[in-house]
Every structure is written in C-alpha cells, then in structure tokens.
Design an enzyme around this catalytic site. Structure first.
Site, mmCIF file in Angstrom:
data_model
loop_
_atom_site.group_PDB
_atom_site.id
_atom_site.type_symbol
_atom_site.label_atom_id
_atom_site.label_comp_id
_atom_site.label_asym_id
_atom_site.label_seq_id
_atom_site.Cartn_x
_atom_site.Cartn_y
_atom_site.Cartn_z
ATOM 1 C CG LEU A 38 -1.969 -1.051 1.346
ATOM 2 C CD1 LEU A 38 -2.518 -1.111 2.769
ATOM 3 C CD2 LEU A 38 -3.079 -0.776 0.345
ATOM 4 N N GLY A 40 2.501 4.270 1.486
ATOM 5 C CA GLY A 40 2.904 4.512 2.876
ATOM 6 C C GLY A 40 3.316 3.246 3.617
ATOM 7 N N GLY A 42 5.959 1.519 3.085
ATOM 8 C CA GLY A 42 7.404 1.556 3.341
ATOM 9 C C GLY A 42 8.252 1.054 2.181
ATOM 10 C CE LYS A 43 4.811 0.885 -2.822
ATOM 11 N NZ LYS A 43 3.886 1.432 -1.808
ATOM 12 C CB SER A 44 10.070 4.847 -1.244
ATOM 13 O OG SER A 44 9.195 4.876 -2.320
ATOM 14 C CB SER A 111 2.707 -3.298 -8.506
ATOM 15 O OG SER A 111 3.583 -3.495 -7.420
HETATM 16 P P1 ADP Z 1 5.688 3.817 0.097
HETATM 17 O O1 ADP Z 1 6.909 3.923 -0.773
HETATM 18 O O2 ADP Z 1 5.275 2.382 0.336
HETATM 19 O O3 ADP Z 1 4.548 4.668 -0.351
HETATM 20 P P2 ADP Z 1 7.202 5.337 1.983
HETATM 21 O O4 ADP Z 1 8.476 4.560 2.093
HETATM 22 O O5 ADP Z 1 7.178 6.542 1.106
HETATM 23 O O6 ADP Z 1 6.054 4.317 1.565
HETATM 24 O O7 ADP Z 1 6.702 5.786 3.413
HETATM 25 C C1 ADP Z 1 6.693 4.914 4.522
HETATM 26 C C2 ADP Z 1 6.704 5.738 5.802
HETATM 27 O O8 ADP Z 1 6.622 4.846 6.919
HETATM 28 C C3 ADP Z 1 7.970 6.537 5.961
HETATM 29 O O9 ADP Z 1 7.641 7.784 6.512
HETATM 30 C C4 ADP Z 1 8.789 5.689 6.944
HETATM 31 O O10 ADP Z 1 9.693 6.457 7.690
HETATM 32 C C5 ADP Z 1 7.695 5.105 7.835
HETATM 33 N N1 ADP Z 1 8.053 3.834 8.501
HETATM 34 C C6 ADP Z 1 7.933 3.606 9.820
HETATM 35 N N2 ADP Z 1 8.344 2.358 10.136
HETATM 36 C C7 ADP Z 1 8.750 1.785 8.985
HETATM 37 C C8 ADP Z 1 9.300 0.501 8.679
HETATM 38 N N3 ADP Z 1 9.510 -0.440 9.595
HETATM 39 N N4 ADP Z 1 9.591 0.239 7.380
HETATM 40 C C9 ADP Z 1 9.364 1.172 6.435
HETATM 41 N N5 ADP Z 1 8.867 2.411 6.666
HETATM 42 C C10 ADP Z 1 8.553 2.720 7.946
#
Ligand code: ADP
Length: 202
Positions: A38, A40, A42-44, A111
């Site tokens: 989804l 947010g 944490g993919k990026s 995706s």
């Molecule tokens: P996506 O690329 O899936 O849309 P992002 O990586 O942009 O998501 O954002 C994920 C957010 O969640 C970031 O602000 C990150 O700091 C936070 N976060 C908190 N805990 C985790 C974790 N264990 N793994 C990945 N992201 C995390």
C-alpha cells in the site's frame, strides 16, 4: 503484451550478452526486487535502505521509484485501472532491461493487481524476479500518511486511491514478506539483503 502497432520489427541479437556483463562485473547475479504494498507501507524507504547496504558493499544496483517514474517515462498515465496496468507493464519492461544490463534492480510501486505482477514475473526468468511484499496494515499506512494522501482520498479529493476506493490484491506467494509493524526499517532492509546473500545473488 504484444502491441499490434509494431510490425516489421526484428529483435537484434547483440554480441555482448547478459552473461558477459554478469561475468565482467563478477560480483553479483542480477535480479529485480519488486517491492509491492500500500501507499505509505514503506516500499521506497526500505528499497532505499537496501540500496544503501548494497552500494556500501560494492554491488551495482538501480532503484526505480513510482513517483519518479511518473515524472518522466509514465507522466502520460493516470491512476485509473487501465493506466495502472500500463504503468506496471512499462516498469516491468524497464526492469527487464536493467537486469539485462547486469544490475540488481529495486522497484517501489504499489502495483496493486495480482495479474499485473504476474505479467511482470513472466518477463523475467524464475530466479530473476523476487517479489517483496511490504505487508503493512491499511490502518498503519493511513496513520503514517507520509504524503497526506490518505487524508485527501478520504475527503474525496483523490479518486482511485489504493486501499480506499481502489483494490489492493496482496501477493499469494511472495519470495520475501516484511512486516513493518513489527520490524524497523533497518531490520526489514537486512532481511532483504540476507535473502539475496542466502540465495546466491551476492
Ligand atoms: P511507500 O513507498 O510504500 O509509499 P514510503 O516509504 O514513502 O512508503 O513511506 C513509509 C513511511 O513509513 C515513511 O515515513 C517511513 O519512515 C515510515 N516507517 C515507519 N516504520 C517503517 C518501517 N519499519 N519500514 C518502512 N517504513 C517505515
């Protein structure tokens, strides 16, 4: 997917092949780490952390990020279902080229559709497609809301938002599943690198 628009196009067989490039690098087996989850989830963040670990150890990688690709190659595509399919198809083809170049490719795209990911999997050989499910519950993603997008989607300002008014189909058999509600960013990244090391990519 074969487009009917390209006819009389013949594939060129080049003298330098993927195996030559892999041999020249001599340190890694190329593959794509396909992060899905989804917005947010944490993919990026995790893909970035993985790439930093790889880079520090001297491996050759490239990170394709959803938002960045939509600024260029895919800026003509919307978030409607048909365009999402085309978005993923193009990224799949680009990731294939980069794997052919001998790189460890990381992709960070929601995706959301099983069928699209299955299509990308068919573009690659079995060992070269590694699906990484960033398994973060919707409630957690929505609470993080790093870009304020869930708020907008709930207010009806964004249509076709995954998890709100567009489906997310979780992978059935991902090669790697990371659970960001129990593991830190660093732990998730280590888990991915450990998979690569344990399966002969590094
Ligand atoms: P996506 O690329 O899936 O849309 P992002 O990586 O942009 O998501 O954002 C994920 C957010 O969640 C970031 O602000 C990150 O700091 C936070 N976060 C908190 N805990 C985790 C974790 N264990 N793994 C990945 N992201 C995390």
């Amino acid at each position: 997917m074969k487009s009917d628009k390209s006819t009389n196009v013949v594939w060129h067989q080049h003298q330098i092949a993927k195996a030559d490039r892999v041999r020249q690098k001599g340190i890694q087996r190329p593959a794509v780490l396909w992060f899905t989850g989804l917005s947010g989830s944490g993919k990026s963040t995790i893909a970035n952390a993985v790439e930093q670990l790889l880079f520090a150890k001297g491996y050759h990688s490239y990170l394709l990020d959803g938002d960045n690709v939509r600024h260029g190659l895919n800026k003509d595509l919307s978030f409607a279902d048909a365009d999402r399919v085309e978005n993923i198809r193009r990224i799949g083809e680009v990731s294939k080229l980069f794997v052919d170049a001998g790189l460890l490719v990381l992709t960070a795209f929601i995706s959301p559709f099983q069928q699209d990911r299955a299509l990308v999997r068919t573009l690659h050989s079995e060992q070269e497609f590694i699906e990484v499910f960033v398994d973060t519950p919707l409630a957690v993603c929505e609470q993080r809301d790093p870009k304020g997008l869930y708020k907008k989607a709930r207010a009806g300002e964004i249509k076709h938002f995954t998890g709100i008014d567009s489906a997310y189909e979780p992978p059935l058999k991902p090669e790697i599943r990371v659970d960001t509600s129990t593991a830190s960013v660093a732990e998730c990244a280590e888990q991915v690198v450990a998979y690569l090391a344990g399966n002969g990519y590094l």
